[in-house]
Design a protein around this motif. Structure first.
Motif, PDB file in Angstrom:
ATOM      1  N   GLY A   1      -7.916   3.666 -12.197  1.00  0.00           N
ATOM      2  CA  GLY A   1      -8.992   3.139 -11.354  1.00  0.00           C
ATOM      3  C   GLY A   1      -8.563   2.184 -10.258  1.00  0.00           C
ATOM      4  O   GLY A   1      -9.380   1.406  -9.767  1.00  0.00           O
ATOM      5  N   ILE A   2      -7.299   2.220  -9.848  1.00  0.00           N
ATOM      6  CA  ILE A   2      -6.848   1.386  -8.734  1.00  0.00           C
ATOM      7  C   ILE A   2      -7.319   2.041  -7.433  1.00  0.00           C
ATOM      8  O   ILE A   2      -6.943   3.175  -7.120  1.00  0.00           O
TER       9      ILE A   2
ATOM     10  N   VAL B   1       1.240   7.753 -12.248  1.00  0.00           N
ATOM     11  CA  VAL B   1       0.153   8.665 -12.599  1.00  0.00           C
ATOM     12  C   VAL B   1      -1.164   8.084 -12.103  1.00  0.00           C
ATOM     13  O   VAL B   1      -1.475   6.920 -12.371  1.00  0.00           O
ATOM     14  N   ILE B   2      -1.939   8.889 -11.367  1.00  0.00           N
ATOM     15  CA  ILE B   2      -3.269   8.492 -10.926  1.00  0.00           C
ATOM     16  C   ILE B   2      -4.256   9.611 -11.260  1.00  0.00           C
ATOM     17  O   ILE B   2      -3.863  10.781 -11.349  1.00  0.00           O
TER      18      ILE B   2
ATOM     19  N   GLY C   1      -5.099  -1.376 -15.212  1.00  0.00           N
ATOM     20  CA  GLY C   1      -6.476  -1.073 -14.862  1.00  0.00           C
ATOM     21  C   GLY C   1      -6.914  -1.712 -13.558  1.00  0.00           C
ATOM     22  O   GLY C   1      -6.205  -2.540 -12.978  1.00  0.00           O
ATOM     23  N   ALA C   2      -8.099  -1.320 -13.114  1.00  0.00           N
ATOM     24  CA  ALA C   2      -8.665  -1.880 -11.887  1.00  0.00           C
ATOM     25  C   ALA C   2      -8.962  -3.363 -12.073  1.00  0.00           C
ATOM     26  O   ALA C   2      -9.266  -3.821 -13.175  1.00  0.00           O
TER      27      ALA C   2
ATOM     28  N   ILE D   1      -8.955  -1.628 -17.616  1.00  0.00           N
ATOM     29  CA  ILE D   1      -8.735  -0.278 -18.136  1.00  0.00           C
ATOM     30  C   ILE D   1     -10.019   0.209 -18.794  1.00  0.00           C
ATOM     31  O   ILE D   1     -10.676  -0.531 -19.518  1.00  0.00           O
ATOM     32  N   SER D   2     -10.374   1.454 -18.555  1.00  0.00           N
ATOM     33  CA  SER D   2     -11.616   1.993 -19.123  1.00  0.00           C
ATOM     34  C   SER D   2     -11.546   2.024 -20.645  1.00  0.00           C
ATOM     35  O   SER D   2     -10.474   2.221 -21.227  1.00  0.00           O
ATOM     36  N   PRO D   3     -12.675   1.813 -21.332  1.00  0.00           N
ATOM     37  CA  PRO D   3     -12.687   1.740 -22.801  1.00  0.00           C
ATOM     38  C   PRO D   3     -12.110   2.969 -23.485  1.00  0.00           C
ATOM     39  O   PRO D   3     -11.381   2.862 -24.486  1.00  0.00           O
ATOM     40  N   GLU D   4     -12.391   4.170 -22.964  1.00  0.00           N
ATOM     41  CA  GLU D   4     -11.892   5.385 -23.619  1.00  0.00           C
ATOM     42  C   GLU D   4     -10.378   5.495 -23.511  1.00  0.00           C
ATOM     43  O   GLU D   4      -9.713   5.993 -24.436  1.00  0.00           O
ATOM     44  N   VAL D   5      -9.801   4.991 -22.413  1.00  0.00           N
ATOM     45  CA  VAL D   5      -8.348   4.992 -22.279  1.00  0.00           C
ATOM     46  C   VAL D   5      -7.734   3.926 -23.181  1.00  0.00           C
ATOM     47  O   VAL D   5      -6.709   4.165 -23.837  1.00  0.00           O
TER      48      VAL D   5
END
Length: 251
Positions: A103-104, A126-127, A197-198, A203-207
């Motif tokens: 999410g950057i 990786v993006i 994370g952004a 970092i998103s919760p699922e990641v």
């Protein structure tokens, strides 16, 4: 944005996709219809190119010429796939080191991270396809040219990329100010993927749920967090420090 950073028109964009041009995103006018528009959408989906419906005003900001309701942003680099990069690293006898950006969206942060990645011997960045910065000319310039040397893997989403790395023997380390483990206490001598994370949401919760380890950088000031590019640099050079100390190859 320079003219070379985008192309426009229904047929030129379709031909660019089919010719294998690396495209960051296609902007399509909200109410665009017709046979060619349908062909463009189907072609973009077949080649997994990101599309977004936008108002005419946004398209007109790119060009006043007859864009036919379509503008495609070109990537300044050739994207790679993790499924190809990962085995190549193992076959080369390298202890892999990958940085995953979840999410950057700020091109300056991305460029700064890429520059440090190249200097620190990171093997790939990786993006995700959606919700991430594009690798255009501005990103390459901000990275001081580093993006010309380090592979960028644009995957369908961060979650699938992290799962793929785990399945291939990587330790996935999440960097978060909420973690209890000091970043210097983790072992980075194994194949490792650092997840950043952004700045606004992290970092998103699922990641996060898929990560193997959670580390943080000690904070002693009032702000409580570092700029993401600075935090990434701190973590990357801890990996370098440990691997040099144990005589591991880092590149």
């Amino acid at each position: 944005m320079e003219k070379s950073d985008y192309i426009f028109g229904l047929r030129p964009v379709i031909e660019a996709i089919e010719a294998g041009r690396d495209i960051d995103k296609i902007y399509i006018k909200k109410d665009l219809q017709g046979e060619l528009a349908t062909e463009l959408i189907e072609t973009a989906r077949r080649y997994h190119v990101v599309m977004q419906r936008v108002p005419m005003e946004k398209l007109n900001r790119f060009t006043r010429k007859n864009h036919q309701g379509v503008v495609a942003l070109l990537s300044a680099v050739t994207y790679h796939r993790l499924e190809h990069v990962v085995p190549e690293l193992y076959e080369g006898g390298i202890v892999p080191f990958v940085v995953v950006l979840d999410g950057i969206t700020d091109v300056r942060n991305f460029g700064a991270i890429a520059r440090t990645c190249e200097c620190a011997g990171v093997n790939a960045i990786v993006i995700p396809e959606h919700g991430s910065v594009g690798v255009g000319g501005d990103a390459v310039k901000t990275s001081a040219g580093a993006l010309n040397y380090i592979p960028v893997c644009r995957e369908r989403n961060t979650l699938s990329a992290v799962r793929f790395l785990k399945d291939n023997g990587y330790k996935v380390v999440a960097v978060s100010e909420k973690a209890d483990i000091n970043y210097t206490c983790a072992d980075y001598s194994v194949p490792v993927a650092l997840v950043m994370g952004a700045e606004d949401v992290g970092i998103s919760p699922e990641v996060l749920r898929e990560c193997d380890l959670f580390v943080s950088i000690p904070m002693f000031g009032n702000i409580g967090s570092l700029n993401v590019s600075v935090a990434a640099g701190v973590l990357m050079y801890e990996v370098v420090r440990q691997r040099l100390a144990s005589n591991e190859e880092i590149i």
